[in-house]
Design a protein around this motif. Structure first.
Motif, PDB file in Angstrom:
ATOM      1  N   MET A  89       0.711  -1.009   0.043  1.00 57.43           N
ATOM      2  CA  MET A  89       0.164  -0.109   0.065  1.00 57.43           C
ATOM      3  C   MET A  89       1.150   1.277   0.058  1.00 57.43           C
ATOM      4  SD  MET A  89      -2.547  -1.369  -0.103  1.00 57.43           S
ATOM      5  CE  MET A  89      -4.282  -0.051   0.345  1.00 57.43           C
TER       6      MET A  89
ATOM      7  N   GLY B 136     -14.991  -8.224   4.886  1.00 56.22           N
ATOM      8  CA  GLY B 136     -13.471  -7.277   4.404  1.00 56.22           C
ATOM      9  C   GLY B 136     -13.422  -8.140   3.010  1.00 56.22           C
TER      10      GLY B 136
ATOM     11  N   GLY C  70     -11.275  -5.415   0.661  1.00 57.94           N
ATOM     12  CA  GLY C  70     -10.198  -4.588   0.240  1.00 57.94           C
ATOM     13  C   GLY C  70      -9.034  -4.785  -0.317  1.00 57.94           C
TER      14      GLY C  70
ATOM     15  N   ALA D 158      -6.459  -7.012   0.134  1.00 57.95           N
ATOM     16  CA  ALA D 158      -6.287  -8.553   0.853  1.00 57.95           C
ATOM     17  C   ALA D 158      -7.711  -9.169   1.256  1.00 57.95           C
ATOM     18  CB  ALA D 158      -6.216  -8.634   2.594  1.00 57.95           C
ATOM     19  N   GLY D 159      -8.636  -8.504   1.489  1.00 54.39           N
ATOM     20  CA  GLY D 159      -9.817  -8.859   0.935  1.00 54.39           C
ATOM     21  C   GLY D 159     -10.074  -9.708  -0.275  1.00 54.39           C
TER      22      GLY D 159
ATOM     23  N   ILE E 114     -18.854  -3.518   5.690  1.00 55.34           N
ATOM     24  CA  ILE E 114     -19.484  -2.434   5.744  1.00 55.34           C
ATOM     25  C   ILE E 114     -19.400  -1.370   4.760  1.00 55.34           C
ATOM     26  CG2 ILE E 114     -18.948  -1.833   8.459  1.00 55.34           C
ATOM     27  CD1 ILE E 114     -16.591  -0.255   7.503  1.00 55.34           C
TER      28      ILE E 114
ATOM     29  N   ASP F 273     -18.577   1.805   3.260  1.00 55.75           N
ATOM     30  CA  ASP F 273     -17.761   2.360   2.764  1.00 55.75           C
ATOM     31  C   ASP F 273     -17.493   2.636   0.726  1.00 55.75           C
ATOM     32  OD1 ASP F 273     -16.476  -0.135   2.939  1.00 55.75           O
ATOM     33  OD2 ASP F 273     -14.727   0.281   4.071  1.00 55.75           O
TER      34      ASP F 273
ATOM     35  N   ALA G 205     -11.138 -10.084   6.835  1.00 58.20           N
ATOM     36  CA  ALA G 205      -9.655  -9.650   5.871  1.00 58.20           C
ATOM     37  C   ALA G 205     -10.098  -8.388   5.852  1.00 58.20           C
ATOM     38  CB  ALA G 205      -9.959 -10.051   4.507  1.00 58.20           C
ATOM     39  N   THR G 206     -10.567  -7.887   7.275  1.00 57.13           N
ATOM     40  CA  THR G 206     -10.764  -6.650   7.982  1.00 57.13           C
ATOM     41  C   THR G 206      -9.432  -5.174   8.045  1.00 57.13           C
ATOM     42  OG1 THR G 206     -11.506  -6.355   9.713  1.00 57.13           O
ATOM     43  CG2 THR G 206     -12.988  -6.727   7.637  1.00 57.13           C
TER      44      THR G 206
ATOM     45  N   VAL H   1      -9.347  -5.056  11.344  1.00 59.36           N
ATOM     46  CA  VAL H   1     -10.336  -4.702  12.449  1.00 59.36           C
ATOM     47  C   VAL H   1      -9.384  -6.079  14.019  1.00 59.36           C
ATOM     48  CG1 VAL H   1     -12.376  -5.323  14.266  1.00 59.36           C
ATOM     49  CG2 VAL H   1     -12.842  -4.414  11.966  1.00 59.36           C
TER      50      VAL H   1
ATOM     51  N   LEU I  16      -7.290  -0.616  16.698  1.00 61.32           N
ATOM     52  CA  LEU I  16      -8.774  -1.008  16.761  1.00 61.32           C
ATOM     53  C   LEU I  16      -8.447  -3.201  17.222  1.00 61.32           C
ATOM     54  CD1 LEU I  16     -10.421  -0.428  12.996  1.00 61.32           C
ATOM     55  CD2 LEU I  16     -10.636   0.652  15.362  1.00 61.32           C
TER      56      LEU I  16
ATOM     57  N   VAL J 261      -7.188 -12.400   9.303  1.00 59.33           N
ATOM     58  CA  VAL J 261      -5.377 -11.502   8.098  1.00 59.33           C
ATOM     59  C   VAL J 261      -4.163 -11.014   9.409  1.00 59.33           C
ATOM     60  CG1 VAL J 261      -6.196 -12.188   6.091  1.00 59.33           C
ATOM     61  CG2 VAL J 261      -5.973  -9.483   7.230  1.00 59.33           C
TER      62      VAL J 261
ATOM     63  N   TYR K 215      -1.259 -10.025  11.989  1.00 64.33           N
ATOM     64  CA  TYR K 215      -0.358 -10.434  12.438  1.00 64.33           C
ATOM     65  C   TYR K 215       0.146 -10.412  13.600  1.00 64.33           C
ATOM     66  CZ  TYR K 215       2.771  -8.876   8.582  1.00 64.33           C
ATOM     67  OH  TYR K 215       2.532  -7.685   8.480  1.00 64.33           O
TER      68      TYR K 215
ATOM     69  N   GLY L 254      -3.103 -13.950  10.742  1.00 59.92           N
ATOM     70  CA  GLY L 254      -1.954 -13.679   9.419  1.00 59.92           C
ATOM     71  C   GLY L 254      -0.340 -13.905   9.137  1.00 59.92           C
TER      72      GLY L 254
HETATM   73  P1  NAD Z   1      -8.017  -1.700   3.004  1.00 63.55           P
HETATM   74  O1  NAD Z   1      -8.157  -0.466   3.303  1.00 63.55           O
HETATM   75  O2  NAD Z   1      -7.479  -2.032   1.536  1.00 63.55           O
HETATM   76  O3  NAD Z   1      -9.356  -2.692   3.111  1.00 63.55           O
HETATM   77  C1  NAD Z   1     -10.120  -3.207   4.530  1.00 63.55           C
HETATM   78  C2  NAD Z   1     -11.397  -3.648   4.441  1.00 63.55           C
HETATM   79  O4  NAD Z   1     -11.900  -3.874   5.892  1.00 63.55           O
HETATM   80  C3  NAD Z   1     -12.402  -2.787   3.912  1.00 63.55           C
HETATM   81  O5  NAD Z   1     -13.611  -3.837   2.694  1.00 63.55           O
HETATM   82  C4  NAD Z   1     -12.955  -2.686   4.503  1.00 63.55           C
HETATM   83  O6  NAD Z   1     -14.475  -1.422   4.047  1.00 63.55           O
HETATM   84  C5  NAD Z   1     -12.579  -2.996   6.120  1.00 63.55           C
HETATM   85  N1  NAD Z   1     -13.036  -2.039   7.169  1.00 63.55           N
HETATM   86  C6  NAD Z   1     -12.118  -1.543   7.370  1.00 63.55           C
HETATM   87  N2  NAD Z   1     -12.421  -1.225   8.769  1.00 63.55           N
HETATM   88  C7  NAD Z   1     -13.481  -1.653   9.159  1.00 63.55           C
HETATM   89  C8  NAD Z   1     -14.409  -2.111   9.881  1.00 63.55           C
HETATM   90  N3  NAD Z   1     -14.390  -0.565  11.839  1.00 63.55           N
HETATM   91  N4  NAD Z   1     -15.486  -3.031  10.784  1.00 63.55           N
HETATM   92  C9  NAD Z   1     -15.653  -3.439   9.463  1.00 63.55           C
HETATM   93  N5  NAD Z   1     -14.957  -3.423   7.828  1.00 63.55           N
HETATM   94  C10 NAD Z   1     -14.128  -2.366   8.292  1.00 63.55           C
HETATM   95  O7  NAD Z   1      -7.235  -3.308   3.951  1.00 63.55           O
HETATM   96  P2  NAD Z   1      -6.251  -4.238   3.347  1.00 63.55           P
HETATM   97  O8  NAD Z   1      -5.531  -4.105   2.525  1.00 63.55           O
HETATM   98  O9  NAD Z   1      -6.892  -5.429   2.744  1.00 63.55           O
HETATM   99  O10 NAD Z   1      -5.273  -4.970   4.567  1.00 63.55           O
HETATM  100  C11 NAD Z   1      -7.040  -5.519   5.554  1.00 63.55           C
HETATM  101  C12 NAD Z   1      -6.099  -6.424   6.736  1.00 63.55           C
HETATM  102  O11 NAD Z   1      -5.175  -6.741   6.013  1.00 63.55           O
HETATM  103  C13 NAD Z   1      -4.512  -5.058   7.582  1.00 63.55           C
HETATM  104  O12 NAD Z   1      -5.117  -5.205   8.751  1.00 63.55           O
HETATM  105  C14 NAD Z   1      -3.437  -5.782   6.809  1.00 63.55           C
HETATM  106  O13 NAD Z   1      -2.544  -5.414   7.781  1.00 63.55           O
HETATM  107  C15 NAD Z   1      -3.849  -7.023   6.492  1.00 63.55           C
HETATM  108  N6  NAD Z   1      -2.919  -7.600   5.057  1.00 63.55           N
HETATM  109  C16 NAD Z   1      -2.374  -8.872   5.863  1.00 63.55           C
HETATM  110  C17 NAD Z   1      -1.712  -9.239   5.286  1.00 63.55           C
HETATM  111  C18 NAD Z   1      -1.264 -10.906   5.692  1.00 63.55           C
HETATM  112  O14 NAD Z   1      -0.008 -11.389   5.192  1.00 63.55           O
HETATM  113  N7  NAD Z   1      -1.311 -11.166   6.588  1.00 63.55           N
HETATM  114  C19 NAD Z   1      -1.491  -9.092   3.312  1.00 63.55           C
HETATM  115  C20 NAD Z   1      -1.508  -8.213   3.562  1.00 63.55           C
HETATM  116  C21 NAD Z   1      -3.318  -7.372   4.358  1.00 63.55           C
END
Ligand code: NAD
Length: 290
Positions: free
Chosen positions: A70, A135, A137, A139-140, A160, A162, A207-208, A210, A215, A236, A238, A260
């Motif tokens: 990102m 979720g 976004g 990752a999701g 949600i 958003d 995958a949010t 949260v 949070l 997801v 860690y 994660g």
């Molecule tokens: P993103 O901002 O692209 O997406 C976040 C998603 O969560 C969206 O769908 C959003 O609508 C939802 N969301 C946000 N706040 C919320 C809330 N309060 N309640 C419910 N839904 C909510 O983020 P991303 O890049 O997809 O990352 C998400 C998570 O995944 C992060 O914590 C990131 O660290 C983790 N991640 C982990 C790995 C891994 O290898 N383990 C890889 C990528 C991302």
């Protein structure tokens, strides 16, 4: 490092911001050293504004590959020459290859396959399963599309309302049009539908983010009745290793709780294979870093 790096050493980059906290440089450099591969991996603080120049830099310097995080995962696509089928479907890239340093840049996405491998290593298969996810976004989306490609029977996404909701609608459409999986999207505010969906699923994936700072005290599931002894719960996040959700699921008797870290490791391992053609020594890295 000084013993390792010389005039022949090939560079792999990571372009993202913020990025100094990332485990990826340590993971890849330790793996290069362990296998005696003449590569070095460096993180560069690059946002959308610097991205075009950074990609030109990859071409100009013959950098052999790059990870992308990102906010560049989608923004990098117009600057690449080719996308893998999964990256095309997901609409995001986390790994770029520059074969032989010749400047033809191919974008791949390894987050989804990394997550699926992490589940498999825990004995969890998505094939023929009903999966509920929160979720959609970066990752999701990658996880949802890979789970569908890997034969999940149904994917029920809750988000949600958003700015990610529209993306979730597109993801559901792509899955329904391109795979045998049936995907649906529901507003997470419909808690009755959310709980009903989990009660019919064998896997719940959050995958949010949260559960991660800021949070870390929150969980999208707080009702003990939602957790069953045959439910796998995958978060997801860690950091922390056990989110509030995973702790709640474990204490209320979920079949398995998975964080994660495995996804992190295996998305990196697949990128490593793209960069070097070699398998990352995952057991060694796991012991060293996790
Ligand atoms: P993103 O901002 O692209 O997406 C976040 C998603 O969560 C969206 O769908 C959003 O609508 C939802 N969301 C946000 N706040 C919320 C809330 N309060 N309640 C419910 N839904 C909510 O983020 P991303 O890049 O997809 O990352 C998400 C998570 O995944 C992060 O914590 C990131 O660290 C983790 N991640 C982990 C790995 C891994 O290898 N383990 C890889 C990528 C991302």
């Amino acid at each position: 490092m000084t013993e390792r790096i010389d005039g022949h050493t090939l560079l792999i980059s990571l372009i993202a911001t913020p990025i100094r906290h990332s485990l990826s440089p340590t993971m890849h450099n330790e793996a290069f050293a362990k296998l005696g591969l003449d590569y070095a991996y460096m993180a560069f603080e690059v946002g959308n504004e610097e991205l075009k120049d950074a990609v030109q830099g990859i071409r100009a310097l013959g950098i052999r590959g790059s990870n992308v995080s990102m906010p560049n995962k989608q923004a990098i696509i117009p600057y690449l020459d080719e996308l893998s089928p999964a990256a095309k479907l997901v609409g995001a890239v986390n790994t770029v290859t520059n074969k032989d340093g010749k400047g033809h840049l191919v974008g791949h996405v390894t987050d989804g396959t990394g997550a699926m491998r992490a589940l498999k290593e825990e004995g969890v298969e998505v094939k023929d399963q009903i999966v509920t996810m929160t979720g959609a976004g970066g990752a999701g989306t990658a996880i949802a599309i890979q789970a569908a490609l890997d034969g999940a029977k149904e994917l029920r996404i809750f988000n949600i309302n958003d700015q990610h909701y529209k993306n979730a609608e597109e993801t559901v459409k792509k899955i329904n049009e391109n795979t045998d999986c049936t995907a649906t999207l529901t507003d997470l505010s419909d808690q009755t539908a959310f709980k009903q969906s989990i009660s019919e699923s064998s896997i719940y994936i959050d995958a949010t983010g949260v559960g991660m700072k800021p949070l870390q005290e929150e969980s999208l599931i707080n009702d003990p009745e939602v957790i069953r002894p045959d439910l796998v719960v995958f978060d997801v996040v860690y950091i922390p290793k056990e989110t509030k959700l995973l702790k709640f699921a474990r204490e209320n008797g979920a079949k398995k709780t998975i964080n994660g870290l495995g996804m992190m490791l295996y998305q990196g391992a697949e990128a490593f294979k793209h960069f070097t053609g070699e398998d990352m020594p995952v057991d060694y890295i796991k012991e060293l870093l996790f």
